[in-house]
Design a protein around this motif. Sequence first.
Motif, short mmCIF file in Angstrom:
data_model
loop_
_atom_site.label_atom_id
_atom_site.label_comp_id
_atom_site.label_asym_id
_atom_site.label_seq_id
_atom_site.Cartn_x
_atom_site.Cartn_y
_atom_site.Cartn_z
N MET B 69 0.92 -1.26 0.01
CA MET B 69 -0.19 0.02 0.18
C MET B 69 0.93 1.15 -0.10
O MET B 69 0.63 2.24 -0.73
CB MET B 69 -1.00 0.09 1.03
N LEU B 70 1.91 1.16 0.78
CA LEU B 70 2.73 2.15 0.80
C LEU B 70 3.56 2.76 -0.45
O LEU B 70 3.54 3.74 -1.07
CB LEU B 70 3.97 2.18 1.89
N ALA B 77 0.56 9.10 -6.04
CA ALA B 77 0.86 10.39 -5.82
C ALA B 77 1.81 11.03 -6.77
O ALA B 77 1.91 12.19 -7.30
CB ALA B 77 1.26 10.62 -4.30
N TRP B 78 2.63 10.17 -7.26
CA TRP B 78 3.87 10.55 -8.05
C TRP B 78 3.17 10.82 -9.46
O TRP B 78 3.58 11.86 -10.10
CB TRP B 78 4.67 9.57 -8.33
N ARG B 79 2.32 9.90 -10.04
CA ARG B 79 1.66 10.06 -11.18
C ARG B 79 0.72 11.16 -11.34
O ARG B 79 0.63 11.81 -12.14
CB ARG B 79 1.03 8.70 -11.65
N SER B 89 3.92 11.45 0.56
CA SER B 89 2.58 10.66 0.90
C SER B 89 2.85 9.39 1.58
O SER B 89 2.39 9.03 2.41
CB SER B 89 1.72 10.47 -0.39
N ALA B 90 3.90 8.68 1.00
CA ALA B 90 4.23 7.39 1.37
C ALA B 90 4.72 7.54 2.84
O ALA B 90 4.53 6.81 3.55
CB ALA B 90 5.49 6.86 0.57
N ALA B 277 -5.24 14.26 5.27
CA ALA B 277 -5.97 15.40 4.74
C ALA B 277 -4.88 16.00 3.53
O ALA B 277 -4.87 16.29 2.39
CB ALA B 277 -6.29 16.38 5.52
N MET B 278 -3.57 15.98 3.97
CA MET B 278 -2.41 16.73 3.15
C MET B 278 -2.37 15.94 2.32
O MET B 278 -1.96 16.50 0.96
CB MET B 278 -1.29 16.92 4.33
N VAL B 279 -2.02 14.55 2.15
CA VAL B 279 -1.93 13.64 0.93
C VAL B 279 -3.05 13.75 0.10
O VAL B 279 -2.63 14.12 -1.17
CB VAL B 279 -1.86 12.18 1.78
N LEU B 280 -4.31 13.80 0.63
CA LEU B 280 -5.42 13.77 -0.26
C LEU B 280 -5.42 15.17 -1.09
O LEU B 280 -5.69 15.07 -2.23
CB LEU B 280 -6.66 13.44 0.35
#
Lengths: 424, 300
Positions: B69-70, B77-79, B89-90, B277-280
């Motif tokens: 999942m990581l 997130a990279w794409r 994100s990871a 929240a930051m990741v999304l």
Amino acid sequence: MIRVEDISKIFGADPETALGRLREGGTKAGIQAETGQIVGIDRASFALDPGEVFCIMGLSGSGKSTLIRCINRIIEPTAGRILFMDPELGEQDVTAMDGEQLRRLRTYHMSMVFQHFALFPHRTVHANAVFGLEIQGRDKAERDRVGAQVLEMVGLGAWGKAYPSELSGGMQQRVGLARALATQAKVLLMDEPFSALDPLIKVNMQQELVRIQQELERTILFITHDLDEAMRIGDRIAIMEEGRIVQIGTPEEILVNPRTDYVANFVEHADPTAVITAGTIAVPFSEATFILHEERAGLRYYRRRDDGEDGDIRYCIDADGRFHHVVLGERAVEPGRMDTTAPAATGASVRGRNEEVLRCGPATVLRDVLRARVRSRHPVVVTGEDDRFEGIIDEPALVHAILEKRGQPTTEPPVSGDAREAHA
Amino acid sequence: MTELLDVLRTLFTDPFGLIDLPIRQWITDAIGWIVSNFRGFFRTYVSPPVRGVMELSQWALRTLPPGVMLIAVFVIAWRAASWKVGLFSAVAFAFIGFMGVWDALIVTLSLVITAVLFSVVIGLPLGIISSRSDLFYTIIRPILDIMQTTPPFVYLVPAVMLFSIGNVPGLIATIIFAMPPIIRLTNLGIRQVQTQYIEAALAFGSSPREILWKVQLPLAMPTVMAGLNQTIMLSLSMVVIAAIIGAGGLGLEVYAGLERLNIGQAFVGGIGIVLLAMVLDRITQGLGERGPGGRNGKAD
């Protein structure tokens, strides 16, 4: 190909009232003050012949962009009729079409090029070029083939995968042109296609369009606010003012004989050298300008009545009125046909000019006559059909043509039937 | 005469005593009526799909080994944005795992995914209809205002009455609260498409449907993505509040921590929510910028 009959467009809530005022002779400004409605187009009529480039010229706000949008009904005209003539479909009333018929007309028979290109930014150049084919429902193989073909034609064969934002303005409009050509529509509506381009690119694109048009022979309705552009590419030009068409004619007719002050104003700044023809500017062969010098062996020798720069030149004509030769002093000279493709001689002095006498047809444009006159010191002879002697072009005639943008004062310029209709 | 004066005086001193609007009672009655008549309907037809999607997404996220999942988070997130966002994100997800609330993260993530999915499936068509019909938008606008400004707690009570406690009522409240931005911004994005593109599409014979799919929606995408971003953020905040009525996940950590005065637990949940929240947010913003208008940073 297309006939526009009395098309009017009123922007406002109560167009019928405004239309009534127009018929009573109301002006655009008057109707706006009175009813608050804006007259976009005031009873415009014209017809496009197949294969013709027809320019509509006017300042911004003259209604030309509205008019072109009425042709494919992106803007709905308030009154009047638009007829579309096609050998396969016969005569069709565009103004009476329902949504589905109209879509078919736009998909297969008319395409459009826009002032600000209107390329879809999310599509590649290729995907933009084949947009119309996609709407036609062509399969991918055919889209790829035609797309590559049209992009090749506009000189962008290598750019299919790029996005419009990666292209310069001129290149973007080439894509716009390719998109319009791809559908094989016979009618091309072009709304100021080159107005947003740099002057140099613009001339380039005009030449390109003329070249493509020679190859494909579409019927083109071309909107512009640039008279030189209209004259360069238009077979005929309609001039619009305040929503009205004030004059229709060939570039030369409009240049030589502007109908209103408004048109005259435009024409004053136009470049006449590519438009005015030898037939218009020549000192015509007539009683008023030439006198019979002698008659010998069935040939008549004429000379200029007011012995200008070339007092000792005789123009020899046979019994049937055919031009025969020129006599320079004692010497008979056979005038040579002008080579219009030769580059203009630069740096030639008056003394360096040769004794050659040149001859051209009445349709030769002023620029080519000037080019020839740089080389030769004698007037250019103008001959028409069957070698009929029509007149000569001497230096005063040239200067007059450039300054006044018209023919000799004695010449009554021709007035076209269309122009008369437009004025009536 | 004196009676008239009395009335006039009350008009100024205590005007609200003159009329009694029993709104409170009306709403209680209305909700009561809906609950007693439609409870069955909601529980048979609305609950199962919401629960189904939630359970499916939860199952999928749980089945995936955390390590995989990581990596998946990094790649997505990279794409969508950049390798930096991918790395961030990871690391953020790993940090949440190291804090010992990985399972709560999975639950919250599945709740957000479910709520956003339903918000988009319902909101996108409503946004499209709004852009084509001024009348429809005039009607729907005050409703959207109500949906967005009503304090989120207020949704919870009728949600519980209709669906009892647990994840499903929390989700329903979240969907209602998070849907307005996607409707508004889809509508805005479509309306903002320049006339020249519509004219070009029309001039080549496009039907209204073709204009929508080939021109309007693709060009509206950056704006729609901004709406999606807001919808995700709103659903995340609501999912936390929904812990009060029994929704699980990171919100429950916060709520339980507060109830037991366990400040550490509450903060661990809070930090997890902030990181998620930051990741999304970064991922969806990346998607929006990648859209057509943003290509090479140059519109048109």
